[in-house]
Design a protein around this motif. Structure first.
Motif, short mmCIF file in Angstrom:
data_model
loop_
_atom_site.label_atom_id
_atom_site.label_comp_id
_atom_site.label_asym_id
_atom_site.label_seq_id
_atom_site.Cartn_x
_atom_site.Cartn_y
_atom_site.Cartn_z
N TYR A 253 1.04 -1.21 0.01
CA TYR A 253 0.47 -0.26 0.00
C TYR A 253 0.64 1.29 0.04
N ILE A 254 2.21 1.04 0.90
CA ILE A 254 2.78 2.48 1.28
C ILE A 254 3.50 2.93 -0.65
N TYR A 255 4.36 2.04 -1.10
CA TYR A 255 5.51 2.37 -1.80
C TYR A 255 4.74 0.63 -3.10
N PRO A 259 -1.34 2.95 -7.85
CA PRO A 259 -2.09 3.34 -7.22
C PRO A 259 -3.77 3.19 -7.53
N TYR A 269 -4.77 4.37 -4.05
CA TYR A 269 -4.21 5.53 -4.10
C TYR A 269 -5.06 5.97 -2.80
N ARG A 272 -3.31 5.81 0.20
CA ARG A 272 -1.85 6.98 0.28
C ARG A 272 -1.85 8.25 0.28
N ARG A 273 -3.34 8.64 -0.58
CA ARG A 273 -3.23 9.85 0.30
C ARG A 273 -3.66 10.15 1.78
N LEU A 275 -2.60 8.55 3.95
CA LEU A 275 -1.22 8.50 4.33
C LEU A 275 -0.87 10.10 4.82
N SER A 296 6.22 8.17 -6.21
CA SER A 296 5.85 7.34 -4.85
C SER A 296 5.33 8.67 -4.35
N ALA A 300 0.36 10.68 -1.40
CA ALA A 300 0.47 10.73 -0.08
C ALA A 300 0.60 12.92 0.20
N ASP A 359 7.06 8.57 -0.21
CA ASP A 359 6.66 7.56 1.08
C ASP A 359 7.62 6.88 1.28
N SER A 388 5.02 7.27 5.72
CA SER A 388 5.08 5.56 6.78
C SER A 388 6.07 5.80 7.60
#
Ligand code: 5GP
Ligand code: MG
Length: 482
Positions: A253-255, A259, A269, A272-273, A275, A296, A300, A359, A388
């Motif tokens: 999910y992070i990287y 997305p 996506y 990540r937003r 985050l 990446s 975020a 990220d 993260s």
């Protein structure tokens, strides 16, 4: 050459053992006249999961055909004559990502062996190395010799790998025999695998973006520990493993995932937003603009900008024709790679106090370069925010996180990291912030919802009880990690 020998050879080729870490993309389709072209397109959508090599093995009803090459998918599989050399209605393909394994053709998947009773191809995401060695062991024991030409091989491999070491089972894969397409997801569901369908032909692949590219329908996630067998008669589902609570890898999910993919029912996506939103709440910055480290850091940064009410600006321009920096094997080339990849957009950053969003921070290579680049472009202040938590522990389930001594957060405290990267301020998202972005109230310390050991040092230990035997190196890794 005998089947056993061929597999031995392939296992040995891959058997650089513990040092070979792979995060890969797989795609398989059964019963479609354009199987090869569709697989090529699917792999193209999965290119972010591996740029080192690509391969397709296809079965035409009589013979297997295979093409495995170093380089990007398009380098090989955009050519008509290559696709025409691969006739058939069932295919499996693979994109390979590796940093530490040798870049040699014989490592390129799908692995393939022509057996007496037919051929067998397997493409996996994660590290199957030791499972293949295990098979060699099983074959030596005489355990499954007669079933080597069957999909049972894979079933046995996976089901019996209880005897194998801890990491070996963290693999999702697709395999192809002359009759069946097989997909398997590891018992904790660490690596993703989804089932899709196009014109009635079932598809198994790592991410939904590989379905979208060909207009295929998403059917469902393959469950943790589930083995799916697809043949003329339809789709069978097997659960050869003891039932476990799924613990998908949170780093997807992070990287890692694209997305636009939906992983485990969640939009990557959107996560990540979130985050970025959580990060802005936890660690706001006194700044004029928000600048993503592309690509990446983009989702975020959008979340961060919206939550903090700051303008979002493209202060860094990414050259898309360079591979991911980690692909390069040496630090020297890696540094060169970072410079090749990112350029400062002076018009956006000169005279501004900027918040940079990325990220994750691994070695710190990217951050050092980018901060310097922003200052040279006239940024007044540079605040770094990482969407993260600090990566303090190495990974050996498939994502390339280097040895502990190369992880910046394993060797420096926050202030030490800030100094190292040369930022005016530095902050990371908290572990609970990460879980909130994933839609949870917080991390469940008794039963963590995800595999998150890079941040917490907690490897999915419950499995060790069930697996019994763990090799000494594994134990030392676990000990070191705790
Ligand atoms: P660093 O430069 O600190 O070593 O790495 C951080 C950058 O690498 C981030 O921009 C992040 O997007 C990327 N990154 C994080 N994990 C991985 C990985 O496993 N593989 C690759 N290729 N890149 C990664
Ligand atoms: Mg990056």
């Amino acid at each position: 050459m005998s089947v056993a020998n061929e597999f031995d050879k392939q296992a040995d080729n891959l058997g650089m053992g513990d040092t070979l870490r792979e995060e890969c993309g797989v795609f398989g389709i059964f019963g479609h006249p354009d199987a090869t072209a569709l697989t090529a397109l699917g792999l193209h959508a999965l290119q972010h999961r591996g740029q080192e090599a690509a391969g397709i093995v296809v079965y035409d009803g009589k013979r297997f055909h295979s093409e495995r090459r170093l380089g990007l998918v398009g380098d090989t599989f955009s050519k008509r004559h290559v696709i025409e050399r691969l006739p058939g209605s069932a295919a499996v393909g693979h994109v390979r990502y590796s940093t530490t394994g040798e870049t040699i053709l014989r490592n390129v998947q799908p692995l393939f062996a022509e057996l007496d009773g037919g051929g067998f191809a397997v493409a996996h995401n994660g590290n199957l190395t030791n499972a293949l060695s295990l098979r060699r062991q099983l074959v030596r024991d005489g355990a499954i010799m007669q079933s080597t030409s069957d999909t049972e091989v894979i079933l046995h491999l996976l089901a019996r790998s209880k005897r194998a070491r801890f990491v070996e089972r963290f693999v999702s894969l697709v395999g192809l025999t002359n009759k069946k397409l097989v997909g398997a997801r590891d018992p904790l569901g660490i690596r993703p695998l989804v089932l899709g369908e196009l014109d009635g032909a079932p598809i198994l692949t790592s991410e939904t973006c590989a379905l979208d590219i060909i207009g295929a329908k998403f059917v469902r996630d393959v469950e943790n520990g589930e083995v799916i067998i697809i043949g003329e008669a339809g789709i069978e589902s097997h659960k050869p493993f003891p039932v476990m609570q799924p613990r998908p890898c949170i780093f997807e999910y992070i990287y890692f995932a694209r997305p636009d993919s939906i992983v485990g029912g969640k939009s990557v996506y959107q996560v990540r937003r979130n985050l970025g939103t959580e990060l802005a709440r936890e660690s706001p910055a006194n700044a004029d603009i928000v600048v993503p480290v592309p690509d990446s850091g983009v989702p975020a940064a959008i979340g961060f900008a919206q939550a903090s009410g700051l303008n979002y600006e493209l202060g860094i321009i990414r050259n898309h024709y360079v591979g991911r920096t980690f692909i390069e094997p040496t630090q020297q080339i890696r540094e060169l790679g970072v410079r090749m990849k990112h350029s400062a957009n002076r018009a956006a950053v000169a005279g501004k106090r900027i918040v940079l969003i990325d990220d994750s921070l691994v070695r710190g290579t990217t951050s050092v370069k980018i901060v310097r680049m922003m200052r040279e472009a006239g940024a007044k202040e540079v605040h770094f925010r990482i969407a993260s938590p600090p990566i303090t522990h190495p990974d050996f389930y498939g994502i390339d996180t280097p040895d502990k001594d190369k992880l910046l957060a394993a060797t420096h405290d926050l202030e030490g990291m800030r100094k190292y990267i040369g930022a005016d301020s530095l902050a990371f998202l908290s572990v609970d912030g990460l879980y909130r972005a994933m839609g949870h109230e917080k991390r469940n310390p008794e039963k963590p919802q995800y595999t998150d050991h890079c941040f917490t040092g907690e490897y999915p230990t419950p499995l060790t009880d069930k697996t019994g035997e763990i090799a000494p190196r594994q134990l030392s890794l676990l000990a070191e990690a705790s």
